[in-house]
Design an enzyme around this catalytic site. Structure first.
Site, PDB file in Angstrom:
ATOM      1  N   VAL A 183       0.761  -1.347  -0.058  1.00  0.00           N
ATOM      2  CA  VAL A 183       0.066   0.014  -0.090  1.00  0.00           C
ATOM      3  C   VAL A 183       0.867   1.313   0.004  1.00  0.00           C
ATOM      4  CG1 VAL A 183      -1.849  -1.211   1.028  1.00  0.00           C
ATOM      5  CG2 VAL A 183      -0.211   0.001   2.577  1.00  0.00           C
TER       6      VAL A 183
ATOM      7  N   ASN B 138      -7.332  -2.228   5.002  1.00  0.00           N
ATOM      8  CA  ASN B 138      -7.107  -2.766   6.194  1.00  0.00           C
ATOM      9  C   ASN B 138      -5.717  -2.878   6.479  1.00  0.00           C
ATOM     10  OD1 ASN B 138      -7.423  -5.026   8.258  1.00  0.00           O
ATOM     11  ND2 ASN B 138      -6.272  -6.070   6.794  1.00  0.00           N
TER      12      ASN B 138
ATOM     13  N   TYR C  11       0.721   6.271  16.233  1.00  0.00           N
ATOM     14  CA  TYR C  11      -0.386   5.359  16.028  1.00  0.00           C
ATOM     15  C   TYR C  11      -1.594   5.996  16.019  1.00  0.00           C
ATOM     16  CZ  TYR C  11      -3.282   1.127  15.719  1.00  0.00           C
ATOM     17  OH  TYR C  11      -4.051   0.011  15.242  1.00  0.00           O
TER      18      TYR C  11
ATOM     19  N   LYS D 271      -4.495   6.938  12.841  1.00  0.00           N
ATOM     20  CA  LYS D 271      -5.759   6.480  13.209  1.00  0.00           C
ATOM     21  C   LYS D 271      -6.913   7.525  13.121  1.00  0.00           C
ATOM     22  CE  LYS D 271      -4.652   2.256  12.685  1.00  0.00           C
ATOM     23  NZ  LYS D 271      -5.098   1.188  11.173  1.00  0.00           N
TER      24      LYS D 271
ATOM     25  N   THR E 249      -4.515 -10.453  17.066  1.00  0.00           N
ATOM     26  CA  THR E 249      -4.402 -10.311  15.773  1.00  0.00           C
ATOM     27  C   THR E 249      -2.841 -10.227  15.657  1.00  0.00           C
ATOM     28  OG1 THR E 249      -4.661  -9.020  13.843  1.00  0.00           O
ATOM     29  CG2 THR E 249      -4.217  -7.854  15.783  1.00  0.00           C
TER      30      THR E 249
END
Length: 266
Positions: free
Chosen positions: A61, A87, A152, A156, A187
């Site tokens: 990406v 994602n 982070y 976001k 995850t």
């Protein structure tokens, strides 16, 4: 929703894989993009075992040309795409005076600009079709302000703002937008996470492991959001409570509460 087409970045593992399997079980054609070729091939085999028409395409990406190649392939082979899930993402943890600017550039390039590139490349496809749906994976970190996660959180939060903007901008073209803001869940995000101190890795590892929410749970919430064309998806009940506190309490009351609850991260 049967026979529709979905493309998922970061689809070879974690939430991306869970999403691919969930949509495949509903009869969708599923294309996953990733930089992990071996894992991608394994997921395609899983999807085909479910009877899905599946495709893996190498896709970083950080490279607009990779996303353009995917868009061209899907238009040529499948006549287009109905849902694009942005994602792919990474994490970085550390104090503002300790995190190198190289880490900031790395996380912005993937978490924010990766989503920007996905939306930029596929918007013309959706416009030609007269319909489409972007699902942008953000985080509760984009709505809350947990200390020691400034890079982070910032990326976001930007994804949330981008999604809000695009919902308004693209509505007249028949293009829906959803933004997903999960908290900690099991995850593989920790595999690529960059930290400035080993204690942060241990603390976050415990938070991931302790979560009762799985990638499958989050994937189910996203599947429902696509059916309903919902905008904001908050899968974690406890985090929804904290988010409401932030929205409705004065900052001078909310901020000390958050600082106390996250003191162990210092």
């Amino acid at each position: 929703m049967k026979d529709q087409r979905i493309f998922i970045t970061g689809g070879a593992s974690g939430l991306g894989r869970a999403l691919a399997l969930r949509f495949a079980r509903a009869g969708w054609r599923v294309c996953i993009g990733d930089i992990q070729d071996a894992r991608g091939a394994e997921v395609v085999a899983e999807l085909e075992a479910l009877g899905s028409q599946a495709l893996y395409l190498p896709c970083d990406v950080r490279r607009e040309e990779d996303l353009r190649a995917v868009a061209e392939r899907l238009e040529a082979d499948w006549g287009g795409v109905d849902v694009v899930v942005n994602n792919a993402g990474v994490a970085q943890v550390g104090a503002i005076d300790e995190v190198p600017l190289d880490d900031w550039e790395w996380i912005v390039d993937i978490n924010l600009l990766g989503v920007v590139r996905g939306c930029k490349v596929f918007t013309p496809v959706f416009k030609r079709q007269g319909r489409g749906h972007f699902v942008n994976v953000a985080s509760m970190a984009g709505l809350l302000d947990v200390p020691m996660m400034s890079s982070y959180n910032a990326t976001k939060a930007a994804v949330v703002s981008l999604s809000e903007t695009l919902q308004n901008e693209l509505h007249r073209h028949g293009i829906a937008v959803s933004v997903i803001c999960p908290a900690f869940f099991k995850t593989n995000l920790g595999d690529s996470m960059r930290v400035t101190h080993p204690k942060f890795q241990a603390i976050l590892g415990k938070l991931f492991d302790r979560s009762k929410i799985t990638a499958d749970h989050v994937a189910e919430e996203i599947f429902t959001a696509v059916k309903k064309r919902s905008f904001l998806v908050l899968p974690h009940a406890e985090s929804r409570k904290i988010w409401r506190m932030k929205r409705f309490l004065p900052r001078e009351i909310y901020a000390p509460l958050l600082r106390r609850s996250t003191r162990r991260m210092r």
